[in-house]
Design a protein around this motif. Structure first.
Motif, PDB file in Angstrom:
ATOM      1  N   MET A 176      43.038  37.418  31.794  1.00 25.43           N
ATOM      2  CA  MET A 176      41.866  38.307  31.809  1.00 25.43           C
ATOM      3  C   MET A 176      40.861  37.835  32.865  1.00 25.43           C
ATOM      4  O   MET A 176      40.570  36.648  32.964  1.00 25.43           O
ATOM      5  N   ASP A 177      40.350  38.790  33.637  1.00 27.77           N
ATOM      6  CA  ASP A 177      39.396  38.469  34.701  1.00 27.77           C
ATOM      7  C   ASP A 177      37.972  38.506  34.134  1.00 27.77           C
ATOM      8  O   ASP A 177      37.313  39.536  34.131  1.00 27.77           O
ATOM      9  N   TYR A 178      37.511  37.349  33.648  1.00 30.73           N
ATOM     10  CA  TYR A 178      36.191  37.285  33.030  1.00 30.73           C
ATOM     11  C   TYR A 178      35.081  37.532  34.047  1.00 30.73           C
ATOM     12  O   TYR A 178      34.029  38.095  33.711  1.00 30.73           O
ATOM     13  N   ALA A 179      35.294  37.116  35.287  1.00 28.47           N
ATOM     14  CA  ALA A 179      34.286  37.359  36.316  1.00 28.47           C
ATOM     15  C   ALA A 179      34.109  38.861  36.553  1.00 28.47           C
ATOM     16  O   ALA A 179      32.983  39.345  36.735  1.00 28.47           O
ATOM     17  N   LEU A 180      35.209  39.611  36.522  1.00 31.20           N
ATOM     18  CA  LEU A 180      35.125  41.062  36.699  1.00 31.20           C
ATOM     19  C   LEU A 180      34.391  41.714  35.532  1.00 31.20           C
ATOM     20  O   LEU A 180      33.597  42.650  35.720  1.00 31.20           O
ATOM     21  N   ILE A 181      34.645  41.219  34.317  1.00 34.19           N
ATOM     22  CA  ILE A 181      33.944  41.745  33.145  1.00 34.19           C
ATOM     23  C   ILE A 181      32.443  41.538  33.300  1.00 34.19           C
ATOM     24  O   ILE A 181      31.639  42.450  33.056  1.00 34.19           O
ATOM     25  N   TRP A 182      32.061  40.337  33.742  1.00 34.03           N
ATOM     26  CA  TRP A 182      30.629  40.060  33.924  1.00 34.03           C
ATOM     27  C   TRP A 182      30.041  40.839  35.094  1.00 34.03           C
ATOM     28  O   TRP A 182      28.873  41.239  35.051  1.00 34.03           O
ATOM     29  N   TYR A 183      30.840  41.087  36.111  1.00 37.69           N
ATOM     30  CA  TYR A 183      30.400  41.942  37.218  1.00 37.69           C
ATOM     31  C   TYR A 183      30.012  43.317  36.675  1.00 37.69           C
ATOM     32  O   TYR A 183      28.969  43.874  37.041  1.00 37.69           O
ATOM     33  N   GLY A 184      30.845  43.848  35.787  1.00 36.68           N
ATOM     34  CA  GLY A 184      30.545  45.141  35.174  1.00 36.68           C
ATOM     35  C   GLY A 184      29.335  45.091  34.256  1.00 36.68           C
ATOM     36  O   GLY A 184      28.513  46.014  34.250  1.00 36.68           O
ATOM     37  N   LEU A 185      29.196  44.012  33.466  1.00 38.51           N
ATOM     38  CA  LEU A 185      28.073  43.906  32.528  1.00 38.51           C
ATOM     39  C   LEU A 185      26.740  43.772  33.260  1.00 38.51           C
ATOM     40  O   LEU A 185      25.742  44.393  32.855  1.00 38.51           O
TER      41      LEU A 185
END
Length: 332
Positions: free
Chosen positions: A1-10
């Motif tokens: 899972m790309d946690y950095a991408l999730i945070w980019y979205g958040l």
């Protein structure tokens, strides 16, 4: 899972929610001098008094989240934007003070009326300048900002400031149509049409200006097959513009306000298409600037718990204070 991408979205979501929610009350501040009476100004301020400070929660969440989750991006972006950021914060402070003092004085009321207007204007213009600076790209040398103190002051960033001014004023006018009594709201349909036309013109100019001056953005939008894939964005924007002015002509206040928000959402999508995957456009990607994965996981747990709570109390506050204002009631 790309946690950095999730945070980019958040982080993007938090900033977008802030722009939408705080946008209309900044727009009301910009419209403040146009009010015909002191009673009208009272009601304009009362229309946002229950929610304005809650709206700014999202600004804190976006800025604080950037510091915690993308520390390198924070370290590069902040020096590039120190001056407009400080001016914006001073404007927001001026607004907050005017909210508290305006209703507690008579002789000095004009002073706080002016403070409310100037604070709203400064905050809006500086937010637009920061948006323009990010869109045109930030000079980076290695892992640090390489531009000048006034690198944010360009014709493009100033034009983006004008565009955001038009956008916020449009939202503010639509909000006042929904909230003010019938005897006060009528002329804001005309005001919303004028500022709506100006906003649409600014979107059109920016959509041409940016690809012409930035080859990366040009390639993103106008190379095959992207040109067909992203065609849905300008088509959706045109449909939203048509519905906006149709709603204003038909005197459908809520629909007009939602169409204004729709234009914000489509513009944000265009921003994302133009800059992804860069978090420091066009130098550092979100993955290059992210904190260690263990930190991202730990912080995500808190976000999963807190974000629904913030959204819930925000929605509840708007629900409680729904409907039109009445003469003589409000913030004291």
């Amino acid at each position: 899972m790309d946690y950095a991408l999730i945070w980019y979205g958040l982080i993007g979501l938090a900033v977008l929610i802030y722009v939408i929610l705080d946008g209309f009350d900044l727009g009301i501040g910009i419209l403040f001098p146009s009010a015909h009476s002191d009673d009208e100004r009272d009601m304009m301020m009362n229309s946002v008094a229950p929610v304005w400070d809650g709206n700014e929660t999202w600004l804190v969440l976006g800025g604080g989240g950037l510091f915690a989750v993308f520390p390198l991006a924070y370290a590069v972006i902040m020096p590039a934007l120190y001056a407009p950021l400080i001016i914006m914060l001073l404007g927001l402070i001026l607004r907050g003070v005017s909210f508290e003092y305006r209703f507690r004085t008579k002789r000095g009321k004009f002073l706080w009326d002016t403070s409310f207007f100037l604070g709203s204007l400064l905050a809006t213009l500086m937010q637009g300048v920061m948006l323009g600076t990010l869109l045109q790209g930030i000079d980076v040398d290695g892992r640090q900002y390489a531009g000048s103190w006034f690198g944010w002051l360009t014709p493009f960033s100033l034009f983006c400031a004008l565009g955001l001014l038009c956008a916020y004023t449009l939202l503010g006018a639509c909000w006042l149509i929904m909230k003010l009594p019938t005897d006060l709201m009528g002329r804001y349909y005309t005001i919303a049409k004028r500022w709506g036309l100006a906003f649409v013109a600014c979107i059109a100019v920016t959509s041409i200006w940016l690809p012409i001056t930035n080859h990366l953005v040009f390639e993103r939008w106008f190379t095959f097959p992207n040109v067909f894939l992203f065609l849905i964005i300008p088509v959706a924007a045109a449909a939203c513009v048509w519905q906006l002015f149709k709603s204003l002509l038909d005197h459908k206040a809520l629909r007009a306000y939602l169409c204004g928000i729709g234009l914000f959402l489509i513009s944000a999508l265009g921003f994302g298409v133009s800059t992804f995957p860069y978090l420091v456009p066009f130098a550092l990607t979100y993955s290059e600037t992210a904190a260690p994965e263990s930190s991202l996981k730990f912080l995500l747990v808190g976000a999963v718990i807190l974000l629904p709570m913030i959204i819930a109390y925000t929605a509840y506050s708007y629900w409680v204070f729904r409907g039109k204002l009445k003469h003589g009631e409000g913030y004291h």
